[in-house]
Design an enzyme around this catalytic site. Structure first.
Site, PDB file in Angstrom:
ATOM      1  N   LYS A  52       0.847  -1.200   0.000  1.00 20.42           N
ATOM      2  CA  LYS A  52       0.000   0.000   0.000  1.00 20.42           C
ATOM      3  C   LYS A  52       0.879   1.246   0.000  1.00 20.42           C
ATOM      4  O   LYS A  52       0.687   2.166  -0.804  1.00 20.42           O
ATOM      5  CB  LYS A  52      -0.893  -0.004   1.230  1.00 20.42           C
ATOM      6  CG  LYS A  52      -1.548   1.340   1.539  1.00 20.42           C
ATOM      7  CD  LYS A  52      -2.436   1.322   2.761  1.00 20.42           C
ATOM      8  CE  LYS A  52      -1.736   1.568   4.041  1.00 20.42           C
ATOM      9  NZ  LYS A  52      -1.414   2.957   4.368  1.00 20.42           N
ATOM     10  N   ASN A  53       1.858   1.271   0.901  1.00 15.91           N
ATOM     11  CA  ASN A  53       2.638   2.497   1.087  1.00 15.91           C
ATOM     12  C   ASN A  53       3.650   2.735  -0.017  1.00 15.91           C
ATOM     13  O   ASN A  53       4.212   3.823  -0.118  1.00 15.91           O
ATOM     14  CB  ASN A  53       3.309   2.502   2.460  1.00 15.91           C
ATOM     15  CG  ASN A  53       2.275   2.651   3.568  1.00 15.91           C
ATOM     16  OD1 ASN A  53       1.105   2.960   3.289  1.00 15.91           O
ATOM     17  ND2 ASN A  53       2.672   2.406   4.791  1.00 15.91           N
ATOM     18  N   CYS A 108      -4.334  12.900  12.445  1.00 17.89           N
ATOM     19  CA  CYS A 108      -5.157  11.683  12.407  1.00 17.89           C
ATOM     20  C   CYS A 108      -5.077  11.062  13.805  1.00 17.89           C
ATOM     21  O   CYS A 108      -4.447  11.597  14.707  1.00 17.89           O
ATOM     22  CB  CYS A 108      -4.676  10.731  11.323  1.00 17.89           C
ATOM     23  SG  CYS A 108      -3.235   9.798  11.794  1.00 17.89           S
ATOM     24  N   ARG A 152       0.935  14.786  12.843  1.00 15.50           N
ATOM     25  CA  ARG A 152       1.477  14.480  11.519  1.00 15.50           C
ATOM     26  C   ARG A 152       1.570  15.723  10.624  1.00 15.50           C
ATOM     27  O   ARG A 152       0.937  15.822   9.582  1.00 15.50           O
ATOM     28  CB  ARG A 152       0.654  13.373  10.866  1.00 15.50           C
ATOM     29  CG  ARG A 152       0.654  12.113  11.723  1.00 15.50           C
ATOM     30  CD  ARG A 152      -0.092  10.979  11.110  1.00 15.50           C
ATOM     31  NE  ARG A 152       0.656  10.374  10.006  1.00 15.50           N
ATOM     32  CZ  ARG A 152       0.182   9.357   9.286  1.00 15.50           C
ATOM     33  NH1 ARG A 152      -1.014   8.882   9.531  1.00 15.50           N
ATOM     34  NH2 ARG A 152       0.896   8.853   8.286  1.00 15.50           N
ATOM     35  N   ASP A 193       4.673   0.506  12.075  1.00 15.44           N
ATOM     36  CA  ASP A 193       3.426  -0.059  11.555  1.00 15.44           C
ATOM     37  C   ASP A 193       3.213  -1.508  11.982  1.00 15.44           C
ATOM     38  O   ASP A 193       2.170  -2.085  11.680  1.00 15.44           O
ATOM     39  CB  ASP A 193       3.394   0.013  10.022  1.00 15.44           C
ATOM     40  CG  ASP A 193       3.280   1.442   9.543  1.00 15.44           C
ATOM     41  OD1 ASP A 193       3.483   1.675   8.337  1.00 15.44           O
ATOM     42  OD2 ASP A 193       3.021   2.330  10.377  1.00 15.44           O
ATOM     43  N   ARG A 229      -8.538  -0.317   4.388  1.00 11.93           N
ATOM     44  CA  ARG A 229      -7.550   0.623   3.837  1.00 11.93           C
ATOM     45  C   ARG A 229      -6.228  -0.084   3.552  1.00 11.93           C
ATOM     46  O   ARG A 229      -5.468   0.333   2.698  1.00 11.93           O
ATOM     47  CB  ARG A 229      -7.290   1.766   4.830  1.00 11.93           C
ATOM     48  CG  ARG A 229      -8.498   2.607   5.120  1.00 11.93           C
ATOM     49  CD  ARG A 229      -8.127   3.844   5.892  1.00 11.93           C
ATOM     50  NE  ARG A 229      -7.093   4.614   5.208  1.00 11.93           N
ATOM     51  CZ  ARG A 229      -6.675   5.806   5.619  1.00 11.93           C
ATOM     52  NH1 ARG A 229      -7.186   6.352   6.706  1.00 11.93           N
ATOM     53  NH2 ARG A 229      -5.747   6.467   4.958  1.00 11.93           N
TER      54      ARG A 229
END
Ligand code: EPZ
Length: 421
Positions: free
Chosen positions: A22-23, A118, A123, A307, A399
């Site tokens: 994803k990233n 968030c 951030r 993560d 997500r």
């Protein structure tokens, strides 16, 4: 909103295919804004964040074709018809800020809503902005938007990042590919996703060296061209599923798994009792003895990835000792702790430290997901807890985890997804 119901106690046996990262994909897609010819991305993950980035890029004039059920994305930006990334999209996904550097580099103008904070922290994007200013961008912050201009194009510069920010490194790297002259970026992020982006940009004709090290050197070129690039394996999805057979028992093969993407994590998982073996298809993970306590400090790559902190905490709740986890990347990334405590975990959080005293068992309970990685840590805990765990607000999971219920139930997990009444 959907919920996921897990009944714990079933050891896992089987294999899980790891998707593209994803990233990585969220920075590779905006790279398509840098040139008029199409960029083709293969091994793309099918996630809601990818759909959001597609929506954003299309609003800017990029045409995105999704082929092979979303595994292949063809992104063509003949011209950028709109240079404003609106708040209603940016607020859904912070990675939207990654269109700023490419638009500025391509056309000398960009307007982008500032992403709010968030759940896991404020951030800010100050490093993105100061790096672009170092390259000659004129920035004006007003009404929650950054208005950026570089009427004569960006100029190569030497810039040292105050923190090795992943997103800032990606924004500045993309911007520098078309700047006039040479850009030297110091104290950059070294994550595999940065290396993947550099390899893609080089395939598009960029002149880049140093990816994976502390310093990136980019010699600007006049134009880039189209290319085809395979999205690197998702090391965070990989690490998440490596924990599953350790927490629940059994043996699982992770297809496409590469140990070199997450060495620090593998070392800690082995210290916790896992056996990790490399196979011709990827990695196989199992556990023979008890789950052992380990201390974790999250760091920039190649350190232990933030993560995977929540997922590791879920595992350590079952250890036969005390573990201390220190979260050094984000200021509020222990929101999974109160939910694990509701399942019977013994965790004390003090600022950036969490002390986990292992217990012999957790009990299933209704729990609430708060962010992407916290959500999946509750699923992992549910795989080993006694009884039923109901995880609500699973849109967080969508997500970053493609077909999670299918992947885990194919290995024997008692897990279903239902519409929330
Ligand atoms: C990327 O976010 C990832 N997201 C995050 O993954 C990941 O947790 C993070 O990198 C760290 O590895 C994507 O790639 C889309 P940072 P990013 O800039 O780029 C501070 C997930 O679960 N900072 O390295 O936003 C910031 O506040 C997500 O997949 C500044 O102060 O991370 C944070 O404390 C969550 N100023 C720290 O640096 C800036 O200008 C790390 O942020 C930028 C960042």
């Amino acid at each position: 909103m959907d919920k996921i119901i897990v009944k714990g106690g079933t050891p896992l046996h089987g294999s899980i295919e790891i998707a593209g990262a994803k990233n990585a994909c969220l920075t590779l897609m905006p790279a398509a804004l840098l040139c008029a010819e199409p960029l083709t991305l293969t091994n793309a993950p099918r996630l809601s964040d990818i759909a959001t980035m597609t929506e954003l890029l299309e609003s800017l004039g990029c045409e995105v074709a999704s082929l092979q059920e979303g595994r292949v994305l063809v992104l063509g930006t003949a011209k950028i018809s709109n240079h404003t990334a609106h708040y209603d999209i940016v607020r859904k996904m912070r990675a939207s800020i990654l269109v700023l550097g490419p638009m500025l580099a391509r056309d000398g103008e960009a307007v982008c809503s500032l992403p709010g904070g968030c759940a896991i922290g404020a951030r800010p994007v100050d490093i993105h902005l100061s790096g672009l200013e170092a390259m000659g961008a004129e920035l004006d912050l007003r009404e929650g938007y950054v208005h950026a201009k570089a009427p004569n194009g960006l100029i190569g510069a030497e810039y040292e990042l105050p923190f090795a920010s992943v997103g800032a490194t990606e924004n500045l790297l993309m911007a520098a590919t078309l700047a006039k002259g040479t850009t030297v970026l110091k104290n950059v992020a070294r994550e595999p996703e940065i290396v993947d982006l550099a390899e893609c940009l080089r395939a598009m004709g960029a002149n880049i060296s140093g990816e994976g090290s502390h310093t990136l050197t980019i010699h600007g070129v006049k134009k880039l061209h189209g290319a085809t690039h395979r999205v690197v394996t998702d090391r965070i999805e990989l690490g998440t599923y490596m924990i599953a057979p350790v927490i629940a028992g059994g043996e699982v093969e992770l297809i496409g798994g590469r140990r070199d993407l997450l060495e620090a994590f593998c070392t800690k998982l082995e210290a916790a009792g896992a056996t990790i073996s490399e196979t011709e298809n990827g990695l196989t993970v199992t556990r023979d003895g008890p789950i052992k306590p380990v201390d974790i400090v999250t760091e920039v790559h190649p350190g232990f990835p933030t993560d995977l902190q929540a997922q590791m905490m879920a595992l350590l709740c079952f250890s036969d000792g005390t573990s201390v986890l220190e979260e050094k990347i984000f200021e509020n990334r222990f929101m999974h702790a109160p939910e694990l405590i509701r399942m019977g975990a013994d965790i004390e959080v003090h600022g950036g430290h969490a002390t986990v005293n292992g217990v012999s068992a957790l009990k299933g309970a209704p729990v609430m997901a708060t962010d992407l990685r916290a959500s999946v840590s509750l699923i992992l805990a549910g795989l080993a807890a006694k009884g039923e765990t109901v995880v609500s607000r699973v849109y967080h999971l969508d997500r970053g985890y493609e077909q999670l219920v299918r992947k885990l139930s194919a290995c024997g997990a008692d897990i279903v997804r239902e519409k929330e009444a």
